[in-house]
Design a protein around this motif. Structure first.
Motif, PDB file in Angstrom:
ATOM      1  N   SER A 188      13.685  16.752 -28.562  1.00 44.86           N
ATOM      2  CA  SER A 188      14.478  17.374 -27.716  1.00 44.86           C
ATOM      3  C   SER A 188      14.041  18.740 -27.751  1.00 44.86           C
ATOM      4  CB  SER A 188      15.991  17.365 -28.016  1.00 44.86           C
ATOM      5  OG  SER A 188      16.357  18.113 -28.943  1.00 44.86           O
ATOM      6  N   ASN A 189      14.429  19.411 -26.407  1.00 49.45           N
ATOM      7  CA  ASN A 189      13.942  20.943 -26.223  1.00 49.45           C
ATOM      8  C   ASN A 189      14.641  21.639 -27.438  1.00 49.45           C
ATOM      9  OD1 ASN A 189      12.187  20.961 -24.043  1.00 49.45           O
ATOM     10  ND2 ASN A 189      14.192  20.619 -22.536  1.00 49.45           N
ATOM     11  N   GLU A 190      15.674  21.175 -27.956  1.00 48.11           N
ATOM     12  CA  GLU A 190      16.432  22.065 -29.090  1.00 48.11           C
ATOM     13  C   GLU A 190      15.500  21.882 -30.187  1.00 48.11           C
ATOM     14  OE1 GLU A 190      19.765  20.770 -26.090  1.00 48.11           O
ATOM     15  OE2 GLU A 190      17.801  19.860 -27.002  1.00 48.11           O
ATOM     16  N   GLY A 191      14.465  21.157 -30.536  1.00 47.21           N
ATOM     17  CA  GLY A 191      13.768  21.040 -31.628  1.00 47.21           C
ATOM     18  C   GLY A 191      14.311  19.988 -32.694  1.00 47.21           C
ATOM     19  N   ALA A 192      15.082  19.062 -32.339  1.00 51.77           N
ATOM     20  CA  ALA A 192      15.223  17.911 -33.147  1.00 51.77           C
ATOM     21  C   ALA A 192      13.865  17.095 -32.883  1.00 51.77           C
ATOM     22  CB  ALA A 192      16.217  17.191 -32.650  1.00 51.77           C
ATOM     23  N   SER A 193      13.001  16.818 -33.970  1.00 49.50           N
ATOM     24  CA  SER A 193      11.879  16.166 -33.843  1.00 49.50           C
ATOM     25  C   SER A 193      11.789  15.044 -34.957  1.00 49.50           C
ATOM     26  CB  SER A 193      10.835  16.985 -33.790  1.00 49.50           C
ATOM     27  OG  SER A 193       9.682  16.329 -33.868  1.00 49.50           O
TER      28      SER A 193
END
Length: 567
Positions: free
Chosen positions: A345-350
């Protein structure tokens, strides 16, 4: 502009997660070390898009063009920490503009081409850009006129590229032609960019609510480059094909490993399957990304992949929706191409499942390595050491440690953002008491080892269908339906039911001719091993599934369509 607390920067720097690098430093290294290597390639069909011939840049040429554009932006009056919004197709000018902004410290907040006044006004109202960069018109729509109308009365310049700059705008191409590129280097040296400063404000997809601005620092992007390069096993000088607009972490996530490994970036716009395959063959592409629906469609078109030389393509990254096991298996078995399952996600969950971490193709479709968990090691993975994850019971807020119990996946670490743009109340809700970002995605622990080494995707917290008190993941059903030979695509949604709370309805897009009946679909799903209580009870036939600009199925819109058809 630094939004990340200095204490966090110091902590992560001491841990070796963050450092002193910026994207511009990678660019300057590349133009110095591999000046004659091909760096950037326009869409093959660019002339049909905007009337301009496709362009190709070596790293030396690309670096010079970035300097010239950066100098033009300075001459126009923009300066460090100004926000610049662009609405541009996926062409070489877009990449050059983004890297020019990184060189002089501008913050980019781009939007997709399909945005119109309603969406663009919201972005402009929220980030208050000093400039909007766009084209005069594209695909018959007057983008420049829209930008002028929306910025009226604001201290915001409208810059137009590609010719025909109308009254009230600035001709960016003319400004670039007149610019002195040496001034960009001088400005950069006088006001160097710090790794902890914001570079991008990207936007959440808005499939469930209004989009939210997500600021990301240079540090975040450097880590992103490392994670994507690890997930896709990107190597020195490889050719990467990016078919998506440079407006979010999925697409811009191709830029960072490209810079990191000094490769060639090939652009594509809008998505056209024939052109996409031509580019893979003509440019000898090694790695690309594609939505699951596209990959499914490729395998469902007999002979199409066999008609194109794909021998250079070794891997494809896919995500944004569950992958089908039959699709991953099909590409590996029939074409010797490994599909990497990516969650992010753009939030940085990867998270990512690749051929090394999850070699079994069926497991790779739904399993992700349980990274950042004490006691579970993934040898050779830098990503594992830079993030922390936890699975949390939504009712008790306790960590889940046993398989089979769905919970929300949460993240913190080097890739995770610090908060949404100027909405502190929503930012506070986005993180739990331990500082972990709440993804809104349900997973469960999986695997035969103890402790379990994998997460298994279940679905979105908000999408779960509750039928008779039992939770059913629509993503799981969508995953299976993707393999139905008579369906081009399909998805399920919950519809209200007085007795059971919700029933499941499948929205079916037939492959050709008449769609299979509900009984036929249910029987096919049952043959795939699906439990009877998960079988759909209603069906509607639709011409296509509603998708947003990033090709994600908008389940909210689909549910509204289904309810109207059932009324």
């Amino acid at each position: 502009m630094q939004l990340t607390p200095q204490s966090r920067i110091d902590d992560y720097t001491a841990k070796g997660w963050w450092g002193d690098l910026t994207l511009d430093q990678w660019l300057q290294r590349n133009r110095r070390d591999v000046p004659d290597r091909l760096a950037l390639v326009d869409p093959l069909n660019r002339e049909t898009l905007d009337g301009h011939a496709p362009r190709r840049f070596t790293w030396a040429e690309f670096g010079s063009e970035v300097d010239r554009v950066a100098a033009a932006l300075l001459a126009i009056g923009l300066e460090k920490d100004d926000v610049l919004t662009y609405q541009l197709p996926n062409i070489t000018e877009t990449v050059i503009l983004a890297l020019a902004c990184s060189r002089i410290g501008l913050i980019i907040s781009p939007v997709v081409m399909p945005y119109r006044a309603h969406e663009l006004a919201y972005v402009i109202d929220t980030v208050r850009p000093a400039a909007v960069v766009t084209v005069a018109s594209f695909a018959g729509y007057d983008h420049a006129a829209m930008a002028v109308a929306l910025t009226g009365g604001r201290n915001c310049k409208v810059l137009v590229t590609g010719g025909d700059a109308p009254r009230g705008t600035i001709d960016l191409d003319a400004a670039i032609a007149a610019a002195d590129p040496a001034k960009a280097a001088a400005y950069h040296d006088a006001q160097p960019i710090q790794p902890g400063e914001v570079f991008t404000i990207f936007w959440t997809s808005g499939t469930e609510a209004r989009p939210k601005g997500v600021p990301r620092d240079m540090n975040h992007w450097i880590v992103n480059g490392e994670i994507v390069a690890e997930a896709a096993d990107i190597r020195e000088g490889e050719v990467l094909l990016n078919p998506f607009p440079l407006v979010n972490i999925g697409s811009f996530g191709m830029v960072t490993p490209w810079l990191m490994h000094r490769g060639t970036l090939v652009l594509h716009h809008p998505f056209d399957l024939g052109v996409f395959l031509q580019q893979i063959a003509a440019e000898r592409v090694n790695y690309t990304i594609a939505a699951p629906a596209i990959l499914n469609a490729l395998l469902k078109t007999p002979g199409l992949l066999d008609s194109v030389d794909l021998s250079s393509l070794r891997a494809i990254g896919s995500g944004s929706a569950p992958l089908s096991p039959w699709m991953i298996e099909g590409f590996a078995r029939d074409h010797d191409i490994e599909v990497c399952n990516m969650f992010g996600s753009n939030e940085g969950a990867s998270l990512f499942s690749d051929a090394r971490s999850v070699p079994d193709h069926h497991d790779r479709a739904r399993y992700f390595p349980r990274m950042g968990v004490a006691g579970i090691d993934w040898p050779g993975s830098r990503a594992n050491g830079m993030i922390q994850t936890r699975l949390v019971d939504l009712e008790t807020e306790q960590d889940i440690t046993e398989p089979g119990q769905p919970g929300e996946l949460r993240f913190q670490g080097a890739a995770t953002f610090g908060g949404y743009w100027e909405i502190p109340a929503i930012t506070e809700q986005a993180f739990d008491a331990q500082g972990f970002y709440r993804t809104g995605d349900l997973f469960e622990l999986a695997g035969d080892e103890s402790p379990p080494r994998f997460y298994r995707f279940v679905g979105r917290c908000k999408d779960i269908i509750v039928r008779g008190g039992v939770n059913i993941s629509p993503a799981e059903i969508d995953d299976l339906l993707a393999g139905h030979p008579a369906l081009r695509e399909a998805a399920v949604v919950g519809v209200p039911d007085e007795r059971l709370g919700e029933r499941m309805c499948v929205a079916a897009v037939p492959e050709a001719g008449q769609a299979p009946t509900l009984a036929e679909i249910a029987g096919w799903l049952k043959d795939q091993g699906l439990a009877v209580f998960k079988l759909p009870e209603l069906m509607v036939e639709v011409p296509a599934l509603p998708r947003n600009a990033m090709n994600k199925v908008s389940r909210r819109d689909l549910r509204e369509t289904v309810l109207q058809m059932l009324a």
